[in-house]
Motif scaffolding. Structure first.
Motif, PDB file in Angstrom:
ATOM      1  N   LEU A   1       0.838  -1.205   0.000  1.00  0.00           N
ATOM      2  CA  LEU A   1       0.000   0.000   0.000  1.00  0.00           C
ATOM      3  C   LEU A   1       0.874   1.256   0.000  1.00  0.00           C
ATOM      4  O   LEU A   1       0.592   2.222  -0.716  1.00  0.00           O
ATOM      5  CB  LEU A   1      -0.934  -0.009   1.214  1.00  0.00           C
ATOM      6  N   GLU A   2       1.967   1.209   0.769  1.00  0.00           N
ATOM      7  CA  GLU A   2       2.854   2.375   0.854  1.00  0.00           C
ATOM      8  C   GLU A   2       3.474   2.701  -0.506  1.00  0.00           C
ATOM      9  O   GLU A   2       3.553   3.864  -0.912  1.00  0.00           O
ATOM     10  CB  GLU A   2       3.963   2.086   1.873  1.00  0.00           C
ATOM     11  N   ILE A   3       3.888   1.659  -1.223  1.00  0.00           N
ATOM     12  CA  ILE A   3       4.552   1.858  -2.515  1.00  0.00           C
ATOM     13  C   ILE A   3       3.586   2.428  -3.562  1.00  0.00           C
ATOM     14  O   ILE A   3       3.990   3.040  -4.546  1.00  0.00           O
ATOM     15  CB  ILE A   3       5.180   0.519  -2.984  1.00  0.00           C
ATOM     16  N   SER A   4       2.297   2.234  -3.311  1.00  0.00           N
ATOM     17  CA  SER A   4       1.276   2.723  -4.257  1.00  0.00           C
ATOM     18  C   SER A   4       0.824   4.144  -3.934  1.00  0.00           C
ATOM     19  O   SER A   4       0.089   4.753  -4.710  1.00  0.00           O
ATOM     20  CB  SER A   4       0.048   1.805  -4.216  1.00  0.00           C
TER      21      SER A   4
ATOM     22  N   ILE B   1      -2.899   4.550   4.873  1.00  0.00           N
ATOM     23  CA  ILE B   1      -2.693   3.106   4.700  1.00  0.00           C
ATOM     24  C   ILE B   1      -3.625   2.334   5.630  1.00  0.00           C
ATOM     25  O   ILE B   1      -4.263   1.357   5.216  1.00  0.00           O
ATOM     26  CB  ILE B   1      -1.208   2.735   4.949  1.00  0.00           C
ATOM     27  N   MET B   2      -3.745   2.782   6.887  1.00  0.00           N
ATOM     28  CA  MET B   2      -4.639   2.114   7.846  1.00  0.00           C
ATOM     29  C   MET B   2      -6.092   2.177   7.376  1.00  0.00           C
ATOM     30  O   MET B   2      -6.835   1.200   7.443  1.00  0.00           O
ATOM     31  CB  MET B   2      -4.531   2.775   9.229  1.00  0.00           C
ATOM     32  N   GLU B   3      -6.472   3.349   6.887  1.00  0.00           N
ATOM     33  CA  GLU B   3      -7.861   3.548   6.421  1.00  0.00           C
ATOM     34  C   GLU B   3      -8.190   2.603   5.259  1.00  0.00           C
ATOM     35  O   GLU B   3      -9.231   1.941   5.245  1.00  0.00           O
ATOM     36  CB  GLU B   3      -8.026   5.013   5.980  1.00  0.00           C
ATOM     37  N   ILE B   4      -7.271   2.529   4.286  1.00  0.00           N
ATOM     38  CA  ILE B   4      -7.499   1.678   3.113  1.00  0.00           C
ATOM     39  C   ILE B   4      -7.454   0.199   3.507  1.00  0.00           C
ATOM     40  O   ILE B   4      -8.278  -0.600   3.064  1.00  0.00           O
ATOM     41  CB  ILE B   4      -6.455   1.971   2.008  1.00  0.00           C
TER      42      ILE B   4
ATOM     43  N   LYS C   1      -3.784  -7.913   8.596  1.00  0.00           N
ATOM     44  CA  LYS C   1      -2.756  -8.583   7.776  1.00  0.00           C
ATOM     45  C   LYS C   1      -1.649  -7.625   7.348  1.00  0.00           C
ATOM     46  O   LYS C   1      -0.825  -7.960   6.501  1.00  0.00           O
ATOM     47  CB  LYS C   1      -3.396  -9.164   6.501  1.00  0.00           C
ATOM     48  N   LEU C   2      -1.647  -6.418   7.923  1.00  0.00           N
ATOM     49  CA  LEU C   2      -0.733  -5.363   7.450  1.00  0.00           C
ATOM     50  C   LEU C   2       0.727  -5.807   7.403  1.00  0.00           C
ATOM     51  O   LEU C   2       1.464  -5.400   6.503  1.00  0.00           O
ATOM     52  CB  LEU C   2      -0.856  -4.125   8.341  1.00  0.00           C
ATOM     53  N   HIS C   3       1.143  -6.640   8.351  1.00  0.00           N
ATOM     54  CA  HIS C   3       2.562  -7.000   8.410  1.00  0.00           C
ATOM     55  C   HIS C   3       2.820  -8.410   7.876  1.00  0.00           C
ATOM     56  O   HIS C   3       3.915  -8.944   8.013  1.00  0.00           O
ATOM     57  CB  HIS C   3       3.078  -6.806   9.829  1.00  0.00           C
ATOM     58  N   ASP C   4       1.802  -8.988   7.236  1.00  0.00           N
ATOM     59  CA  ASP C   4       1.984 -10.285   6.580  1.00  0.00           C
ATOM     60  C   ASP C   4       2.559 -10.072   5.181  1.00  0.00           C
ATOM     61  O   ASP C   4       2.214  -9.091   4.506  1.00  0.00           O
ATOM     62  CB  ASP C   4       0.643 -11.022   6.428  1.00  0.00           C
ATOM     63  N   GLN C   5       3.409 -10.984   4.770  1.00  0.00           N
ATOM     64  CA  GLN C   5       3.924 -10.914   3.411  1.00  0.00           C
ATOM     65  C   GLN C   5       2.780 -11.237   2.441  1.00  0.00           C
ATOM     66  O   GLN C   5       1.968 -12.120   2.694  1.00  0.00           O
ATOM     67  CB  GLN C   5       5.068 -11.919   3.245  1.00  0.00           C
ATOM     68  N   ALA C   6       2.735 -10.524   1.326  1.00  0.00           N
ATOM     69  CA  ALA C   6       1.582 -10.621   0.429  1.00  0.00           C
ATOM     70  C   ALA C   6       1.400 -12.016  -0.166  1.00  0.00           C
ATOM     71  O   ALA C   6       0.284 -12.424  -0.473  1.00  0.00           O
ATOM     72  CB  ALA C   6       1.697  -9.578  -0.676  1.00  0.00           C
ATOM     73  N   ASP C   7       2.500 -12.779  -0.316  1.00  0.00           N
ATOM     74  CA  ASP C   7       2.329 -14.105  -0.916  1.00  0.00           C
ATOM     75  C   ASP C   7       1.623 -15.081   0.030  1.00  0.00           C
ATOM     76  O   ASP C   7       1.203 -16.158  -0.385  1.00  0.00           O
ATOM     77  CB  ASP C   7       3.678 -14.687  -1.390  1.00  0.00           C
ATOM     78  N   LEU C   8       1.456 -14.700   1.304  1.00  0.00           N
ATOM     79  CA  LEU C   8       0.751 -15.561   2.261  1.00  0.00           C
ATOM     80  C   LEU C   8      -0.765 -15.340   2.235  1.00  0.00           C
ATOM     81  O   LEU C   8      -1.512 -16.081   2.866  1.00  0.00           O
ATOM     82  CB  LEU C   8       1.264 -15.293   3.688  1.00  0.00           C
ATOM     83  N   LEU C   9      -1.209 -14.313   1.523  1.00  0.00           N
ATOM     84  CA  LEU C   9      -2.645 -14.010   1.475  1.00  0.00           C
ATOM     85  C   LEU C   9      -3.384 -15.041   0.628  1.00  0.00           C
ATOM     86  O   LEU C   9      -2.818 -15.640  -0.291  1.00  0.00           O
ATOM     87  CB  LEU C   9      -2.870 -12.618   0.869  1.00  0.00           C
TER      88      LEU C   9
ATOM     89  N   GLU D   1      -4.958  -5.580  -4.127  1.00  0.00           N
ATOM     90  CA  GLU D   1      -4.748  -4.817  -5.360  1.00  0.00           C
ATOM     91  C   GLU D   1      -5.782  -3.699  -5.506  1.00  0.00           C
ATOM     92  O   GLU D   1      -5.465  -2.594  -5.959  1.00  0.00           O
ATOM     93  CB  GLU D   1      -4.790  -5.720  -6.592  1.00  0.00           C
ATOM     94  N   ILE D   2      -7.013  -3.963  -5.095  1.00  0.00           N
ATOM     95  CA  ILE D   2      -8.031  -2.894  -5.095  1.00  0.00           C
ATOM     96  C   ILE D   2      -7.579  -1.776  -4.141  1.00  0.00           C
ATOM     97  O   ILE D   2      -7.674  -0.588  -4.459  1.00  0.00           O
ATOM     98  CB  ILE D   2      -9.416  -3.446  -4.713  1.00  0.00           C
ATOM     99  N   GLY D   3      -7.028  -2.171  -2.987  1.00  0.00           N
ATOM    100  CA  GLY D   3      -6.508  -1.183  -2.033  1.00  0.00           C
ATOM    101  C   GLY D   3      -5.383  -0.346  -2.616  1.00  0.00           C
ATOM    102  O   GLY D   3      -5.307   0.871  -2.394  1.00  0.00           O
ATOM    103  N   MET D   4      -4.500  -0.999  -3.396  1.00  0.00           N
ATOM    104  CA  MET D   4      -3.378  -0.290  -4.020  1.00  0.00           C
ATOM    105  C   MET D   4      -3.888   0.742  -5.031  1.00  0.00           C
ATOM    106  O   MET D   4      -3.251   1.779  -5.250  1.00  0.00           O
ATOM    107  CB  MET D   4      -2.443  -1.295  -4.699  1.00  0.00           C
TER     108      MET D   4
END
Length: 254
Positions: free
Chosen positions: A110-113, A136-139, A148-156, A165-168
């Motif tokens: 989210l931060e990178i977007s 970022i928290m709001e989205i 899940k904020l601190h989970d690696q995305a491949d674990l989702l 991706e919608i959040g990004m």
């Protein structure tokens, strides 16, 4: 000059597509298409495979250039703009397969977007200040990923990757969000949550969706446009479209 019969009464549409045509080697993938999307509307495009649905999104976002016709977003002509200029104008697009950074956390994706980090200078001077964190928290909360904020995305799960991706896209605050089959591969529970998410985000923007899941379409659509062979076959409420003999014949009757 007589006004074309399919142009609705003049009003401020977020998106006005008029006479849009694109030919690939003489084959008209989209054929004289006109489409008008209002503010805060969820418009769903349905139709059989090969009807031209994804091509319409490709044309709006500048990935494919129109052979003829006009695409106006908030009165601004898009057909002459490049893809990144269309994004900056306020049009966000999500493709069928999630394109997220799998080795980064949800927070980092989210931060990178976040828009300030988009160009080189923005990225160099970008600070993770409170306003960025708050956004970022709001989205993350909006797309059901706050825990899940601190989970690696491949674990989702697949559905959670779609939401990320919608959040990004949402963190860039587009006024028109285009989604290509957002609930494909989702569980029933995830589809229901996605319907709620789309209802929520249209409080501030318009959403254009391509979808095959008719129950989902019924849950979310303000209006439905049915495409067949690159043309509009039918348009209106889901109820009207569902009962249109032409639509039953070419699409829903299968």
């Amino acid at each position: 000059m007589q006004q074309s019969k399919h142009i609705p009464p003049q009003k401020d549409f977020v998106l006005s597509v008029e006479g849009l045509t694109v030919s690939f080697d003489g084959f008209k993938a989209v054929d004289d298409l006109s489409l008008y999307v209002e503010e805060k509307e969820i418009r769903v495009i349905i139709g059989p495979n090969g009807a031209g649905k994804t091509t319409v999104l490709d044309l709006i976002c500048g990935r494919t250039k129109a052979t003829q016709g006009s695409i106006k977003f908030k009165q601004k002509e898009l057909t002459k703009l490049k893809e990144h200029q269309i994004v900056h104008a306020g049009v966000g697009r999500k493709f069928q397969n999630p394109s997220i950074y799998e080795d980064l956390t949800v927070f980092e994706n989210l931060e990178i977007s976040f828009p300030r980090g988009r160009n080189v200078w923005g990225a160099l001077t970008f600070k993770r200040d409170q306003s960025v964190q708050d956004k970022i928290m709001e989205i993350a909360e909006m797309v059901f990923l706050k825990d899940k904020l601190h989970d690696q995305a491949d674990l989702l799960s697949h559905g959670q990757k779609q939401w990320l991706e919608i959040g990004m896209l949402l963190i860039q605050d587009p006024e028109l969000l285009m989604l290509d089959e957002p609930v494909a591969g989702m569980s029933v529970a995830e589809r229901k949550q996605t319907a709620a998410l789309l209802q929520n985000i249209t409080q501030h923007r318009s959403v254009l969706v391509i979808e095959h899941d008719m129950q989902f379409v019924e849950d979310i659509a303000d209006r439905v446009t049915v495409l067949h062979q690159g043309k509009v076959l039918s348009e209106g409420s889901m109820q009207r479209v569902k009962n249109d003999p032409k639509v039953i014949e070419v699409y829903l009757g299968h």
